[in-house]
Scaffold this motif. Sequence first.
Motif, PDB file in Angstrom:
ATOM      1  N   GLN A  46      42.880 -19.257  87.746  1.00  0.00           N
ATOM      2  CA  GLN A  46      42.519 -20.558  87.178  1.00  0.00           C
ATOM      3  C   GLN A  46      42.814 -20.602  85.684  1.00  0.00           C
ATOM      4  O   GLN A  46      43.328 -21.605  85.168  1.00  0.00           O
ATOM      5  N   LEU A  47      42.490 -19.508  85.005  1.00  0.00           N
ATOM      6  CA  LEU A  47      42.766 -19.432  83.572  1.00  0.00           C
ATOM      7  C   LEU A  47      44.264 -19.504  83.313  1.00  0.00           C
ATOM      8  O   LEU A  47      44.720 -20.256  82.437  1.00  0.00           O
ATOM      9  N   ASN A  49      46.531 -20.827  85.142  1.00  0.00           N
ATOM     10  CA  ASN A  49      47.021 -22.179  85.442  1.00  0.00           C
ATOM     11  C   ASN A  49      46.767 -23.120  84.271  1.00  0.00           C
ATOM     12  O   ASN A  49      47.625 -23.953  83.936  1.00  0.00           O
ATOM     13  N   ARG A  50      45.597 -22.992  83.639  1.00  0.00           N
ATOM     14  CA  ARG A  50      45.286 -23.834  82.484  1.00  0.00           C
ATOM     15  C   ARG A  50      46.245 -23.552  81.335  1.00  0.00           C
ATOM     16  O   ARG A  50      46.729 -24.475  80.669  1.00  0.00           O
ATOM     17  N   GLU A  53      49.602 -25.011  82.008  1.00  0.00           N
ATOM     18  CA  GLU A  53      49.636 -26.454  81.774  1.00  0.00           C
ATOM     19  C   GLU A  53      49.978 -26.758  80.314  1.00  0.00           C
ATOM     20  O   GLU A  53      50.774 -27.653  80.025  1.00  0.00           O
ATOM     21  N   THR A  79      45.477 -17.994  75.461  1.00  0.00           N
ATOM     22  CA  THR A  79      44.733 -17.572  76.652  1.00  0.00           C
ATOM     23  C   THR A  79      43.254 -17.397  76.334  1.00  0.00           C
ATOM     24  O   THR A  79      42.379 -17.904  77.047  1.00  0.00           O
ATOM     25  N   THR A  82      41.649 -20.723  75.518  1.00  0.00           N
ATOM     26  CA  THR A  82      41.464 -21.537  76.713  1.00  0.00           C
ATOM     27  C   THR A  82      40.254 -21.066  77.504  1.00  0.00           C
ATOM     28  O   THR A  82      39.438 -21.881  77.961  1.00  0.00           O
ATOM     29  N   MET A  86      36.824 -23.077  78.470  1.00  0.00           N
ATOM     30  CA  MET A  86      36.351 -23.229  79.841  1.00  0.00           C
ATOM     31  C   MET A  86      34.909 -22.772  79.990  1.00  0.00           C
ATOM     32  O   MET A  86      34.105 -23.394  80.705  1.00  0.00           O
ATOM     33  N   VAL A 135      45.353 -28.863  73.931  1.00  0.00           N
ATOM     34  CA  VAL A 135      44.826 -29.509  75.132  1.00  0.00           C
ATOM     35  C   VAL A 135      45.973 -30.216  75.847  1.00  0.00           C
ATOM     36  O   VAL A 135      46.631 -31.084  75.262  1.00  0.00           O
ATOM     37  N   ARG A 139      44.281 -32.732  80.672  1.00  0.00           N
ATOM     38  CA  ARG A 139      42.902 -32.318  80.374  1.00  0.00           C
ATOM     39  C   ARG A 139      42.300 -33.119  79.230  1.00  0.00           C
ATOM     40  O   ARG A 139      41.191 -32.813  78.774  1.00  0.00           O
ATOM     41  N   ASP A 142      38.886 -34.686  79.992  1.00  0.00           N
ATOM     42  CA  ASP A 142      37.870 -33.634  80.098  1.00  0.00           C
ATOM     43  C   ASP A 142      37.406 -33.212  78.712  1.00  0.00           C
ATOM     44  O   ASP A 142      36.213 -32.979  78.481  1.00  0.00           O
ATOM     45  N   ASN A 143      38.363 -33.111  77.784  1.00  0.00           N
ATOM     46  CA  ASN A 143      38.022 -32.703  76.431  1.00  0.00           C
ATOM     47  C   ASN A 143      37.209 -33.774  75.710  1.00  0.00           C
ATOM     48  O   ASN A 143      36.267 -33.474  74.981  1.00  0.00           O
TER      49      ASN A 143
END
Length: 215
Positions: A46-47, A49-50, A53, A79, A82, A86, A135, A139, A142-143
């Motif tokens: 998941q990390l 993937n973020r 992005e 990384t 991010t 999260m 960002v 996202r 979300d931010n």
Amino acid sequence: MHRRRRSALLLAAAIAAAAPVLTACGNDAHPGAAAVVGDQRITVAQLENRVDEVREAQRAAVPDQDQYQQVVARTGSLTRDTLHGMVLDQVLHRAAEDAGVTVTRKEVGEMRTGLEQQAGGAKELETVWLQQYGVAPARLEDNLRLQLEAQKLAGSLGTDTSRPEFWQALSRASEKLDVDLNPRYGAWDVQKSSRVDAQTPWVREITAAGTRQTA
């Protein structure tokens, strides 16, 4: 860390770290997890993937290869930043929940509309958030929700995001959630509600030994 700086990092979602990423095989207690926050696992996948992005958005915004490499170099801590974001998102949400604070889609939409007007358009706002705060466009809302949640939480406490009372609320939430980071990404400082570089010399020793064996 200075309270004002911590506030700026939170609301900008651009929490930087200077030390290089440590290399490890993973967290034995939570295999495959980059972090565990309460009963929620943030997986390494998941990390990644973020992060992907953001990198893809940066690549699309900067087609020139040399310029893109310069962008990558300037955001070398992406990384860790991010993952910090999260985790902090969940910590802040818990603190807001404890305080009875909620954010509606309408409020997020109104904030976005206002920011788009200031930036000169929707695309311009996405570019600003990508370049300045790391960002990805997907996202952005979300931010913005995170920022609104922080502002409303501070208001419910009768303070602002630069004051100790706000960060104490985050610290209490961090403690309740028992945040556990994979050592390769550092550790979570409950008092500061912030990722810190872990003091794990054994990680380097294991890495060095592995390198010698494969040399």
